[in-house]
Design a protein around this motif. Structure first.
Motif, PDB file in Angstrom:
ATOM      1  N   TYR A  14       3.079  -4.535   5.548  1.00 49.73           N
ATOM      2  CA  TYR A  14       2.780  -3.996   4.217  1.00 49.73           C
ATOM      3  C   TYR A  14       2.599  -2.478   4.287  1.00 49.73           C
ATOM      4  CZ  TYR A  14       1.970  -8.928   3.721  1.00 49.73           C
ATOM      5  OH  TYR A  14       2.147 -10.284   3.761  1.00 49.73           O
ATOM      6  N   THR A  15       3.457  -1.775   3.561  1.00 49.53           N
ATOM      7  CA  THR A  15       3.454  -0.302   3.586  1.00 49.53           C
ATOM      8  C   THR A  15       2.084   0.261   3.215  1.00 49.53           C
ATOM      9  OG1 THR A  15       5.728  -0.445   2.833  1.00 49.53           O
ATOM     10  CG2 THR A  15       4.718   1.712   2.736  1.00 49.53           C
TER      11      THR A  15
ATOM     12  N   ASP B 139       8.438  -4.364   0.694  1.00 46.60           N
ATOM     13  CA  ASP B 139       7.759  -5.217   1.662  1.00 46.60           C
ATOM     14  C   ASP B 139       8.087  -6.691   1.443  1.00 46.60           C
ATOM     15  OD1 ASP B 139       6.614  -2.871   2.500  1.00 46.60           O
ATOM     16  OD2 ASP B 139       4.759  -3.174   1.388  1.00 46.60           O
TER      17      ASP B 139
END
Lengths: 154, 154
Positions: A40-41, B111
């Motif tokens: 997850y960024t 994501d």
């Protein structure tokens, strides 16, 4: 105005820096102990910005200790400008990271029910890390406001 | 310092308020035209905080017009304190909303690949609304910094 609590080079300033560092370090520990956070960024960005926050706060805490021990005055225009730029950059980056991680955590928990559907997802650790990030931001915002106010009233 | 560009009651100040209002209104239009945005807390919060931003900016823009037309001076401690509190509250809420919406948009796009998997999801509109929210925040941050600086130097 120059006698404000929490200004650089005083024990109040040192307490704020210590708070920023401790909460940022706790956030990094909580997030990096959550398996799969790298997918997850927002969580990767949280780790990066909390790392920057921890480094900056540690550096400034050492400078505060130096000023306290040797009784030096850090309230000069050069130092204040440096503190204002550094504090505002780190505070804004940390707040942005905490909010974006918060948005993703709420999505997981309440909107998409990922946490209920996938019990493997370490939602509790994501939440704890985000809470620590907000606490670090609160200390950072206090420091940023104090130095900005001091610079404006120099 | 009291001759700063963008201070309340000047044409620069009015331009900043107009920018905040226009971008906030554009964000609300883009987001409310995206079907299903109410399923996501971050996007509902974005609409609410941009609504508050738009109302506040419109009110202050009217006050700027009044001050410009009647050549009144708004740089008094009472007005400045009011502007500082209002500007900082709206700027922080808007920035938090924009960042959390940004975090969710990145999650959808990069994501979790929701945008590719579900072509019905209006990802383009979510992105445009988030971009407008950040532009509104930028104008709001400029106003907030100017009034804080002016209050500190009064």
């Amino acid at each position: 105005m120059t006698e404000m609590a929490g200004r650089p080079g005083t024990s109040g300033g040192l307490v704020l820096r210590a708070g920023q560092f401790i909460f940022a370090a706790a956030c990094i520990c909580a997030m990096s102990s959550a398996p799969g956070f790298t997918n997850y960024t927002a969580f990767c960005y949280l780790i990066a910005s909390m790392g920057l926050q921890a480094l900056w706060s540690l550096g400034l805490a050492c400078l505060d200790c130096y000023a306290l021990i040797l009784k030096r005055d850090l309230q000069q225009a050069f130092f204040m400008s440096l503190f204002v730029v550094g504090d505002w950059v780190t505070a804004i980056l940390s707040f942005a990271a905490a909010c974006s991680a918060g948005g993703v955590v709420v999505l997981f928990e309440r909107d998409a029910y990922f946490c209920r559907r996938d019990p493997q997802l370490p939602c509790g650790r994501f939440e704890v890390a985000t809470a620590f990030a907000f606490l670090s931001c609160a200390c950072s915002a206090a420091s940023a406001l104090v130095v900005f106010w001091l610079l404006a009233s120099l």
